[in-house]
Scaffold this motif. Structure first.
Motif, PDB file in Angstrom:
ATOM      1  N   ARG A 255       0.783  -1.227   0.000  1.00  0.00           N
ATOM      2  CA  ARG A 255       0.000   0.000   0.000  1.00  0.00           C
ATOM      3  C   ARG A 255       0.820   1.284   0.000  1.00  0.00           C
ATOM      4  NH1 ARG A 255      -5.384  -1.227   3.336  1.00  0.00           N
ATOM      5  NH2 ARG A 255      -5.947  -2.857   1.891  1.00  0.00           N
ATOM      6  N   GLU A 256       1.960   1.250   0.674  1.00  0.00           N
ATOM      7  CA  GLU A 256       2.738   2.485   0.822  1.00  0.00           C
ATOM      8  C   GLU A 256       4.167   2.292   0.339  1.00  0.00           C
ATOM      9  OE1 GLU A 256       2.511   4.324   4.729  1.00  0.00           O
ATOM     10  OE2 GLU A 256       0.487   3.490   4.894  1.00  0.00           O
ATOM     11  N   GLU A 257       4.719   3.378  -0.175  1.00  0.00           N
ATOM     12  CA  GLU A 257       6.084   3.324  -0.691  1.00  0.00           C
ATOM     13  C   GLU A 257       7.093   3.075   0.445  1.00  0.00           C
ATOM     14  OE1 GLU A 257       6.892   6.366  -3.474  1.00  0.00           O
ATOM     15  OE2 GLU A 257       8.691   5.338  -4.173  1.00  0.00           O
ATOM     16  N   VAL A 258       6.793   3.615   1.609  1.00  0.00           N
ATOM     17  CA  VAL A 258       7.708   3.440   2.753  1.00  0.00           C
ATOM     18  C   VAL A 258       7.824   1.951   3.081  1.00  0.00           C
ATOM     19  CG1 VAL A 258       8.162   4.239   5.110  1.00  0.00           C
ATOM     20  CG2 VAL A 258       6.666   5.576   3.611  1.00  0.00           C
ATOM     21  N   ILE A 259       6.684   1.264   3.035  1.00  0.00           N
ATOM     22  CA  ILE A 259       6.690  -0.183   3.326  1.00  0.00           C
ATOM     23  C   ILE A 259       7.487  -0.914   2.250  1.00  0.00           C
ATOM     24  CG2 ILE A 259       5.232  -2.224   3.706  1.00  0.00           C
ATOM     25  CD1 ILE A 259       2.967  -0.315   4.537  1.00  0.00           C
ATOM     26  N   ALA A 260       7.278  -0.501   0.994  1.00  0.00           N
ATOM     27  CA  ALA A 260       7.998  -1.131  -0.124  1.00  0.00           C
ATOM     28  C   ALA A 260       9.498  -0.960   0.044  1.00  0.00           C
ATOM     29  CB  ALA A 260       7.527  -0.523  -1.440  1.00  0.00           C
ATOM     30  N   ASN A 261       9.914   0.259   0.399  1.00  0.00           N
ATOM     31  CA  ASN A 261      11.347   0.531   0.575  1.00  0.00           C
ATOM     32  C   ASN A 261      11.924  -0.318   1.711  1.00  0.00           C
ATOM     33  OD1 ASN A 261      11.303   2.385  -1.475  1.00  0.00           O
ATOM     34  ND2 ASN A 261      11.051   4.143  -0.128  1.00  0.00           N
ATOM     35  N   LYS A 262      11.130  -0.450   2.774  1.00  0.00           N
ATOM     36  CA  LYS A 262      11.569  -1.235   3.932  1.00  0.00           C
ATOM     37  C   LYS A 262      11.755  -2.707   3.517  1.00  0.00           C
ATOM     38  CE  LYS A 262      10.390  -1.149   8.838  1.00  0.00           C
ATOM     39  NZ  LYS A 262       9.324  -0.870   9.790  1.00  0.00           N
TER      40      LYS A 262
END
Lengths: 333, 271
Positions: A255-262
């Protein structure tokens, strides 16, 4: 094999650019836009020049269109050198550079085409007939836009008019620089269908630049992958996909880019290297190329859940042209 | 198919007149311009010296003198703007690369481009200024306006070579279009459009002698503003102007071709 329409031989182009180092100071930097590229385009085929921004696609088109001179090497259009016989070359090409501008705003689509037609030496009834024919072909008549002033055109109509101008003198060679950039899906599809038909019916040779992998896959007979001024791979879409044979892709939607980056960070530290990230509407797709996706999926999911990362959708796919591109260029996004 | 020069002129005529008739502001500008320009030139001219001082030095009617200047300026601006500044407009519209893609030299197209506006402006200037001259000085002055207009048109055509060089420098400058707005008034000033070159410092007079426009202005003024114009002097000016054109036109074409190639080498053409 069909006759060669475009022959490119060892093209090199360098630009000097000024890097600002403060208010008045600047430093001149040389950028190598093309580093000795060579390729051919035969009649009856669409060759895609595929690469990221700044790869050298537009520079190649500009040189072939005689709008830019190479530092070394040469290119031939229907056997004419772009360096030594630019006027002859211009008689053989139809060029589409940008879709959002390039016409006189107060003239209608038809008047604009008539003006450019005259500049190509078309005249009288032939010119009128040809303009009508082309307006019909690109669908501007059907949209009722032929007699509307250009200023009022939508981007899709502008793209069609731009293609119409390229086709006006009925050139054997088409050089199309990102012709569907910024267009809505129906307009983009129309342009692609038109190009495909022209190649099949009239045997034109088309060089088509794009950075849209999906588009390249569906329209191009052959693809040249270009990066940093060098052709890094070439072949049919199927041949290129073989370059990542043995690999399949695990696609995770988050859902979120921050999660994807993590997640990417976690996967990297766990030894996964072939990872790419693409935004798709509200979601972010993380794609991981692996040899055994069924087995790796369990590990990846364990890693994600142990770090509290929520995954919305999971799929296993065959590698796409995009994966080939990422694999060869090392581009991650 | 290669277009002939006539094809290019026809294309430019149609393009110009369609746009002209569709833009109301262009029609209004055409109607107002001769009057506004005469007023402007008189205003600038009197800033350099009073009308009394002018009368002492120049044996001509100041009003007619400035009328002749505005007439010549109006016509000359067509060439300076349609050739020199055309690159600016075309680049902004994104049409410049497509004009450079036609299967003939761009210079040929650029040469054809001012013809429609030159024809319209010349006819319009005659229609507007000839009656003014007739009212002030009689029928003879009206005829002088027509003749002046022809000289100014010839003068404008003689400026083609220099305008091509300016155009070439503009495309080479990678969008440094503001240079044009410096060059343009400088040329107009040096050619003596605002005030007689005879009253300028010697170095400016020498510079002025290199511009065909100066001779067109001089000849126009002699015809329209002086009591008994000397035909011999007018002819000398026309001859000198033509001689400069014979020198500058091929030079302009060659220089433009060189500058275009240079721009293509440097990658300066904006798309």
């Amino acid at each position: 094999m069909a006759k060669k329409g475009i022959e490119v031989r060892e093209l090199v182009k360098r630009y000097s650019t000024k890097i600002r180092k403060g208010f008045l100071r600047s430093e001149t930097k040389v950028i190598e836009a093309l580093r000795g590229i060579s390729f051919d385009v035969h009649h009856g085929e669409v060759v895609g020049l595929l690469g990221p921004n700044g790869a050298g696609k537009t520079t190649t088109i500009k040189i072939l269109a005689t709008l830019l001179l190479p530092d070394s090497g040469d290119a031939f259009i229907e056997g004419y050198s772009v360096v030594k016989e630019p006027h002859k070359v211009r008689e053989c090409i139809g060029v589409m550079l940008t879709v959002e501008k390039g016409f006189y705003p107060m003239l209608t689509g038809k008047e604009n085409l008539e003006y450019f037609g005259r500049l190509y030496g078309l005249k009288g009834n032939y010119l009128k007939k040809r303009v009508e024919e082309i307006l019909d072909l690109v669908g501007l008549k059907e949209l009722g836009a032929a007699d509307r002033i250009y200023e009022e055109y939508s981007l899709g109509m502008r793209a069609r008019l731009s293609l119409a101008r390229a086709l006006l003198p009925n050139p054997p060679i088409l050089l199309l620089d990102e012709p569907t950039l910024g267009l809505d899906p129906p307009s983009a599809r129309r342009i692609r269908e038109l190009v495909k038909n022209l190649v099949r019916k009239d045997g034109k040779a088309v060089l088509y630049t794009t950075h849209n992998m999906f588009e390249a896959e569906i329209i191009c007979d052959r693809i040249l992958l270009i990066d940093k001024g060098v052709i890094i791979a070439s072949g049919t879409p199927a041949e290129l996909k073989k370059l990542v044979r043995g690999f399949r892709a695990i696609v995770l939607k988050l859902r979120e880019e921050v999660i994807a980056n993590k997640l990417i960070k976690i996967l990297n530290t766990s030894g996964y290297e072939k990872i790419s990230k693409i935004k798709e509407g509200e979601l972010v797709n993380v794609k991981i190329l692996v040899e055994d996706p069924e087995r790796e999926l369990t590990t990846i999911l364990k890693l994600a859940t142990s770090h509290g990362l929520e995954i919305d959708y999971i799929a296993i796919q065959e590698p796409s042209l995009e994966d080939v591109f990422i694999e060869l260029t090392g581009a991650k996004e | 198919m290669k277009p002939s020069f006539i094809d290019l002129v026809v294309a430019e005529f149609k393009n110009f007149f369609i746009e002209f008739l569709r833009r109301k502001s262009l029609i209004i500008a055409l109607v107002m311009y001769p009057y506004l320009l005469t007023a402007l030139i008189m205003f600038i001219g009197t800033m350099f010296g009073s009308l009394e001082y002018f009368k002492q030095k120049i044996p001509a009617d100041p009003l007619l003198f400035f009328l002749a200047s505005s007439l010549t300026l109006l016509i000359s601006l067509v060439i300076i703007d349609d050739i020199g500044a055309r690159f600016i407009w075309e680049e902004r519209m994104g049409t410049l690369p497509y004009l450079m893609l036609i299967p003939t030299s761009t210079a040929k197209l650029i040469l054809a481009s001012p013809i429609p506006r030159l024809a319209l402006t010349s006819c319009w200037v005659i229609a507007v200024l000839a009656p003014t001259a007739i009212v002030i000085k009689g029928v003879g002055a009206g005829l002088a306006v027509v003749l002046t207009c022809l000289i100014a048109t010839l003068g404008a055509l003689c400026f083609v070579g220099l305008a091509l060089i300016i155009g070439g420098l503009l495309i080479l400058s990678r969008g440094e279009w503001s240079i044009y707005w410096v060059i343009r008034p400088l040329i107009l000033f040096i050619s003596g459009i605002f005030y007689p070159t005879a009253l300028m410092p010697i170095w400016l007079r020498i510079l002025s002698m290199t511009l065909p426009l100066s001779y067109a202005i001089e000849a126009s003024r002699m015809l329209i503003a002086f009591e008994n114009p000397e035909m011999r002097l007018i002819l000398i000016n026309v001859t000198l102007m033509t001689a400069l054109a014979i020198l500058y036109t091929p030079l302009g074409l060659k220089t433009y071709a060189y500058l275009e190639v240079r721009t293509k080498k440097l990658g300066g053409l904006r798309i």
